[in-house]
Write an enzyme that holds these catalytic residues in place. Structure first.
Site, PDB file in Angstrom:
ATOM      1  N   LYS A  79       5.565  79.343  34.667  1.00  0.00           N
ATOM      2  CA  LYS A  79       5.576  77.977  34.124  1.00  0.00           C
ATOM      3  C   LYS A  79       4.252  77.729  33.398  1.00  0.00           C
ATOM      4  O   LYS A  79       3.186  78.121  33.896  1.00  0.00           O
ATOM      5  CB  LYS A  79       5.754  76.974  35.266  1.00  0.00           C
ATOM      6  CG  LYS A  79       5.898  75.536  34.810  1.00  0.00           C
ATOM      7  CD  LYS A  79       6.169  74.611  36.008  1.00  0.00           C
ATOM      8  CE  LYS A  79       6.405  73.177  35.585  1.00  0.00           C
ATOM      9  NZ  LYS A  79       6.694  72.297  36.742  1.00  0.00           N
ATOM     10  N   SER A 154      10.765  69.513  36.186  1.00  0.00           N
ATOM     11  CA  SER A 154      10.067  69.918  34.989  1.00  0.00           C
ATOM     12  C   SER A 154      10.027  71.431  34.744  1.00  0.00           C
ATOM     13  O   SER A 154       9.759  71.856  33.616  1.00  0.00           O
ATOM     14  CB  SER A 154       8.638  69.374  35.032  1.00  0.00           C
ATOM     15  OG  SER A 154       7.933  69.913  36.113  1.00  0.00           O
ATOM     16  N   SER A 178      10.462  69.384  40.963  1.00  0.00           N
ATOM     17  CA  SER A 178      10.480  70.171  39.725  1.00  0.00           C
ATOM     18  C   SER A 178      10.809  71.655  39.854  1.00  0.00           C
ATOM     19  O   SER A 178      11.049  72.313  38.848  1.00  0.00           O
ATOM     20  CB  SER A 178       9.143  70.043  39.013  1.00  0.00           C
ATOM     21  OG  SER A 178       9.138  68.864  38.262  1.00  0.00           O
TER      22      SER A 178
HETATM   23  N1  GLN Z   1      10.798  64.574  38.019  1.00  0.00           N
HETATM   24  C1  GLN Z   1       9.702  64.140  38.820  1.00  0.00           C
HETATM   25  C2  GLN Z   1       8.714  63.372  37.988  1.00  0.00           C
HETATM   26  O1  GLN Z   1       9.004  63.125  36.875  1.00  0.00           O
HETATM   27  C3  GLN Z   1       9.050  65.318  39.496  1.00  0.00           C
HETATM   28  C4  GLN Z   1       8.235  66.125  38.607  1.00  0.00           C
HETATM   29  C5  GLN Z   1       7.632  67.312  39.288  1.00  0.00           C
HETATM   30  O2  GLN Z   1       8.027  67.684  40.385  1.00  0.00           O
HETATM   31  N2  GLN Z   1       6.636  67.887  38.641  1.00  0.00           N
HETATM   32  O3  GLN Z   1       7.682  63.000  38.436  1.00  0.00           O
END
Ligand code: GLN
Length: 475
Positions: A79, A154, A178
């Site tokens: 990532k 994400s 994410s």
């Molecule tokens: N979708 C969640 C957010 O927007 C989690 C994001 C993540 O785990 N990095 O904060």
């Protein structure tokens, strides 16, 4: 030709040792899949230029039987918010477009020692803020199962890369879901480890009390192998756990009891997901698990608490991107003007929204009302889980309230935030959780994978792996 989509790490390792194929051939097959698929899917933002060199080094080690491990020669995706020395790292943001990492994250250092081969960096929502990769400055990652839909986020790039055979496994990061959410959307396995189990050194921070790096793979054993390689105390991360301070809990509980917080799950979820979840319960029962109703009375406040703590921490963490030390720089009339111009040009809309929210929450007068209150509720939610884990050894929920959604479908940020309803509570408590594929639901012509989330007490990743292996009938 090697079928990467059918190969797991154990099998790949056996073939490498037996000389059936080389690490170079393995990497070449991933590259071939990427050349075929990536233009459409946009999972990778960059393919590294030294893959074959690194793979050849792994082949040498295997030939000489020197310093080899199960990960030697295994192609992995990264990532793009994890630092790999000498390689670009953007966090999906324009502000870091031309930034090169100056050191290795601890997880990278460890995986390099194992001889893993990094294929490239994968797409994400800008600074990991989002659930669809639509917030990336570099375009959306499409779902390999349906190109009209998102891969999740994400860590959408990492999950999609594993699903289409662009790597054997990948690293993601999970602040509120994410790793688990994109894993469920792409039909793969994703683990969020216990907070502090894996060093965060070299992970571009979003919410520091919530972030964890976690593996994504096709099988439980792939995820377990990577977890074992990257976990452990690290003096570079003051929140990383010492072996002797790890709280091993839930030991006395009968291993095969699983809790379901029904009142939380029944509310407003997609009917196919609900059906799939009930099928999963039946399956677990048939495997000898005792299913118990539990209550987590305060879990309903999780999203509200998360959307106070996370932006507060994110606004603090992102203060460093001001055009002085990192990445993009725009000139203004004076020093403050430089900051304004740089941040205005470099950050996308969701990142700005969270910086504004977080700054407001932490401002004098609101700190107690919002931040301290949210922390207090966070502790109450933790306590709910502790209590539940005195009765059961694991808790299950669907990973997401609905299958992968269409690109541009969730234009309202609140509807996007709701996609994390089942994953966010776990980050607030610091407990480990895994998403495993639990079946397929149909949406028109598309067949979309969905996931089951399993949650265990702190440092009990072993419970997640055991249940996951039973469920997926993995040896
Ligand atoms: N979708 C969640 C957010 O927007 C989690 C994001 C993540 O785990 N990095 O904060």
């Amino acid at each position: 030709m090697i079928d990467i989509k059918k190969l797991d790490i154990k099998m790949a390792n056996k073939h490498l040792i037996d000389g059936d194929f080389s690490a170079v051939e393995l990497a070449e097959n991933c590259i071939k899949n990427i050349q075929e698929k990536n233009l459409k899917i946009n999972a990778y933002l960059e393919i590294y230029d030294d893959i074959l060199k690194k793979a050849a080094e792994a082949d040498d080690k295997i030939k000489n039987k020197k310093d080899i491990s199960i990960l030697t020669g295994i192609p992995l995706a990264l990532k793009d918010n994890i630092l790999y020395q000498g390689k670009r790292v953007t966090a999906g943001s324009k502000i870091l477009e031309n930034y090169t990492a100056t050191y290795d994250a601890t997880v990278i250092k460890k995986l390099k020692e194992e001889g893993a081969v990094f294929i490239g960096r994968t797409n994400l929502d800008e600074f990991a803020m989002g659930s669809s990769t639509e917030n990336s400055a570099y375009g959306v990652t499409k779902n390999p199962y349906d190109m009209e839909r998102v891969a999740g986020g994400s860590s959408g790039g990492s999950a999609a890369a594993v699903a289409f055979g662009g790597a054997l496994a990948a690293l993601g990061s999970d602040t509120g879901g994410s790793v688990r959410q994109p894993a469920s959307f792409c039909g793969v396995v994703g683990l969020k480890p216990t907070y502090g189990a894996v060093s965060r050194y070299g992970l571009i921070a979003m919410g520091s009390s919530l972030d964890q790096i976690g593996p994504i793979g096709k099988t439980i054993s792939d995820v377990e192998i990577i977890f074992n390689a990257i976990e452990g105390n690290d003096k570079m991360d003051s929140t990383s756990l010492f072996e002797n301070r790890r709280q091993i809990s839930g030991k006395d509980i009968e291993e095969k009891s699983i809790g379901i917080p029904s009142d939380f799950i029944n509310d407003g979820i997609d009917k196919d997901i609900f059906e799939n979840f009930n099928d999963s319960i039946k399956k677990l029962k048939s495997l000898g698990y005792k299913i118990k109703e539990i209550t987590l009375p305060n879990i309903k406040h999780s999203l509200a608490v998360y959307y106070i703590i996370m932006p507060a921490e994110a606004s603090t963490n992102l203060a460093r991107f001001d055009g002085v030390r990192y990445g993009l720089r725009k000139e203004g009339a004076d020093m403050i003007g430089d900051y304004f111009e740089t941040r205005e040009a470099g950050f996308g809309i969701e990142v700005k929204r969270r910086i504004m929210l977080g700054t407001h929450i932490l401002s004098s007068g609101y700190y107690d009302a919002y931040y301290n209150k949210a922390n207090a509720v966070r502790n109450v939610i933790k306590y709910d889980f502790y209590k539940a884990f005195s009765e059961v050894s694991a808790i299950i929920t669907p990973t997401t309230p609905a299958p992968a959604f269409k690109i541009d479908e969730k234009s309202n940020p609140l509807s996007m935030y709701l996609a994390d309803i089942f994953t966010v509570p776990v980050n607030l408590t610091g407990m480990p959780a895994i998403s495993i594929p639990s079946g397929i639901v149909a949406r028109g012509k598309a067949k979309l994978p969905v996931g089951l989330q399993i949650i265990a007490p702190h440092m009990r990743e072993d419970i997640l792996f055991n249940i996951g292996r039973d469920f997926l009938a993995e040896k």
